[in-house]
Design a protein around this motif. Structure first.
Motif, PDB file in Angstrom:
ATOM      1  N   LYS A 337      89.291  27.559  84.026  1.00  0.00           N
ATOM      2  CA  LYS A 337      88.972  28.991  84.012  1.00  0.00           C
ATOM      3  C   LYS A 337      87.549  29.213  83.490  1.00  0.00           C
ATOM      4  O   LYS A 337      86.756  29.937  84.081  1.00  0.00           O
ATOM      5  CB  LYS A 337      89.984  29.730  83.142  1.00  0.00           C
ATOM      6  N   GLY A 373      91.686  26.224  80.615  1.00  0.00           N
ATOM      7  CA  GLY A 373      92.234  26.550  81.924  1.00  0.00           C
ATOM      8  C   GLY A 373      93.744  26.642  81.902  1.00  0.00           C
ATOM      9  O   GLY A 373      94.364  26.813  80.843  1.00  0.00           O
ATOM     10  N   ASP A 649      86.286  30.519  88.338  1.00  0.00           N
ATOM     11  CA  ASP A 649      86.920  31.207  89.459  1.00  0.00           C
ATOM     12  C   ASP A 649      85.886  31.380  90.559  1.00  0.00           C
ATOM     13  O   ASP A 649      84.781  31.873  90.337  1.00  0.00           O
ATOM     14  CB  ASP A 649      87.444  32.575  89.002  1.00  0.00           C
TER      15      ASP A 649
END
Length: 652
Positions: A337, A373, A649
């Motif tokens: 992430k 993440g 992302d």
């Protein structure tokens, strides 16, 4: 387009991490080829042009065939109206092709193929056999297929062959003069992709164990073979490998006896298993179905990743998804992430030439190691899909476990050094392991600091109490500022920080420093603060040079402590002021490679409980497609950057 973020979106709902297909008989096997508008041989990164393709099953020696086990191989396929394109990823050591001049002329002439292709039969190679069955129920016997046997220099032995009629051991006629050179092109290279065992985080030092794969890409044109892509097409995919100690073995003049030995000892592997002991690929039941997926197929087995392809050139490429099936128990796949840029990444990015191959940096995902993440696949009974984690990537923990620190136990940590897929953290999907994985309350950017804090906690334990002591922190990057804050919380008597950048010196005062000075002012400031005695503790946080450690010897008092935390670029220093260290009775310690079972989980708790503040650390954020700009900003200290976060992302 590798930067087409809308098509690359990953989500926990839509993403499927498919298991690797199992090897089976050809009639049950299928190879899928994705459509491509252009030849991957013309791509900037030919290997990564195949990233979206589903892999075939791992090649292996058919169970009943003689000989030792073979090294692993997988294949990926693309197609268009012009050609079929095949990529082989070959694990293990591979031998160089045999030069024709190293074979005795009479022995070379005994190989009854085209003269310029003879030595290919002595080489390690990959093979594809392509067959279009006749319409209707015509028996395979006598039908022609085309064989391409490509060595690791890209040279192919080509033949047009008729299938035999008398069972598994039969072979039909071979035509080596059918004009196959016009039907194929190839590309081959050794690349640091896929698997790895150990790694070295020292720039300039190569990894221990496997680093690179032999990659072979072949382009096989439909028209010369007379194929109709609208009809059924079958393929066989194989590899010929030397056994340990096999091949030409450095013999300068290969005799007929040497040729016979080389050809008899090849270890053969295939993407299918015929279920018998007949070593013969030239039969119908070794051909599986080739499925040519349409142009609008949604199949995608890739993610986006950053890769260093040249000095100061960091590119975002499509990277094949790693397979959890190839990882040991306890492994996880993580969807990154947030990842952050570390000062220890900079030597690899900024150096004027690329360092030797290493599992640590020369990978998809580069050498990123500060990452949080979500678990998307798990072989661990401690972590489930959907868990938010700080999970350190395989490239990082292989370097750490490989150093076998005092906390290392082979029965616990040895699994980390097995040969399995390696990624850095600048990859949307990467491999990790439960031994380096820590659950979070939430996947937030501030939790990135737990990795750095864990490394500093190890340092703090080695230093011991600093209550009332004069502490000098040399270097005010992220870790220098974290040390400054931690020394303040540990009630150091006086904290003096040293850095050439004014904006960092101002920040240090907010992090708990009493004084912040430039290097030219440092010695006088330390002498003034200690009555000429020198500091009790000096912490070197700079690294990447050979001078700052000697400066620390000037700053510390006799019988004081110098802690070396900054990462060295050089395995051996050209100049080191040993006499000064000796004469001043300096206690020199180093601190690197935290205990994964102690330091990182404690760092996570301290941040989540609010007992250690991350305020002021993270100053800039870029999306993944701008990671190169982010590195350039961090490398040049532009815009008062302290810590730069990369949003992983694809739509960020």
């Amino acid at each position: 387009d590798q930067h087409d973020r809308s098509s690359a979106r990953l989500s926990l709902v839509s993403m499927e991490v498919s298991p690797a297909p199992q090897r089976r008989v050809a009639s049950q096997s299928k190879a899928q080829a994705l459509y491509t508008d252009s030849s991957p041989l013309q791509a900037e990164f030919p290997y990564h042009a195949f990233a979206r393709c589903p892999p075939t099953a791992l090649f292996g020696k058919p169970r009943l065939w003689p000989g030792p086990e073979s090294p692993c191989t997988t294949a990926r396929l693309l197609w268009n109206d012009v050609a079929l394109y095949v990529l082989w990823e070959c694990e293990g050591k591979t031998g160089a092709p045999v030069p024709p001049e190293s074979v005795e002329p009479s022995a070379l002439e005994s190989i009854k193929v085209q003269p310029d292709q003879r030595t290919v039969l002595l080489d390690e190679r990959v093979e594809i056999f392509i067959w279009q069955p006749h319409k209707g129920d015509a028996p395979p016997a006598g039908q022609a297929y085309f064989a391409f046997e490509v060595n690791f220099a890209g040279k192919s032995l080509t033949s047009k062959v008729c299938l035999g009629a008398d069972g598994p051991g039969s072979r039909g006629a071979f035509d080596f003069a059918w004009g196959g050179d016009a039907a194929y092109s190839s590309w081959t290279a050794e690349l640091a992709v896929g698997w790895g065992a150990q790694a070295s985080p020292i720039p300039g030092e190569s990894s221990h164990g496997p680093v690179v794969k032999r990659i072979v890409i072949g382009e096989f044109k439909w028209e010369p073979m007379g194929f109709d892509v609208a009809r059924d097409i079958r393929v066989g995919l194989h590899r010929a490998s030397y056994p340990e100690g096999g091949g030409s073995r450095g013999v300068q003049n290969l005799s007929q006896k040497d040729i016979d030995r080389i050809q008899s000892e090849f270890v053969w592997s295939s993407w299918v298993d015929p279920g018998d002991d007949v070593v013969n690929f030239h039969r119908a039941d070794l051909f599986g179905h080739l499925e040519l997926l349409p142009r609008d197929s949604k199949s995608d087995n890739s993610c986006l990743a950053a890769r260093l392809v040249a000095p100061k050139k960091l590119c975002v490429v499509r990277s094949p998804l790693p397979s959890l099936d190839e990882c040991p128990a306890g492994s996880v796949l993580v969807q990154a992430k947030y990842t952050s840029v570390c000062g220890s990444d900079m030597p690899y990015f900024k150096n004027d030439k690329l360092f030797p191959n290493s599992c640590y940096w020369d990978r998809d995902g580069f050498c990123g190691h500060e990452v949080v993440g979500i678990i998307v696949a798990s072989k661990s009974d401690q972590f489930n899909i959907g868990d938010p984690v700080m999970a350190l990537p395989s490239s990082y923990f292989k370097a750490h476990a490989g150093s076998k620190q005092e906390w290392y136990r082979d029965d616990i940590h040895g699994v980390l050094l097995e040969n399995f897929p390696v990624r850095g953290a600048f990859s949307q999907i990467y491999t990790s392991h439960q031994l380096y994985c820590y659950k979070l309350k939430a996947c937030e950017p501030d939790m990135l600091a737990a990795q750095a804090l864990g490394t500093v906690l190890r340092l703090a334990r080695k230093l011991g109490p600093v209550l009332g002591k004069t502490v000098v922190v040399v270097g005010l990057g992220q870790n220098g500022l974290i040390v400054t804050r931690l020394m303040s919380q540990f009630c150091a008597g006086t904290i003096i920080t040293v850095d050439p950048l004014e904006y960092r010196r101002k920040l240090a005062l907010d992090f708990g420093a009493d004084t912040a000075v430039s290097p030219s002012e440092a010695l006088a400031a330390i002498q003034a603060a200690t009555g000429g005695r020198g500091a009790d503790v000096v912490i070197e946080m700079v690294g990447h040079n050979q001078d700052s450690i000697n400066q620390c010897f000037d700053y510390v008092r006799c019988s004081g402590t110098v802690a070396a935390f900054g990462v060295p670029d050089d395995a051996v220093y050209d100049h080191f002021d040993y006499a000064k260290m000796f004469r001043k009775n300096i206690h020199l310690i180093s601190s690197v490679i935290p205990d994964p079972g102690v330091d990182f989980p404690q760092a996570v708790r301290l941040i989540e409980q609010g007992r250690f503040s991350t305020n002021g650390i993270f100053t800039h954020t870029v999306p993944l497609h701008d990671v190169a700009k982010g590195f350039e900003k961090a490398a040049t200290y532009a815009d008062n950057v302290v810590k730069l976060v990369v949003e992983m992302d694809a739509n960020a």
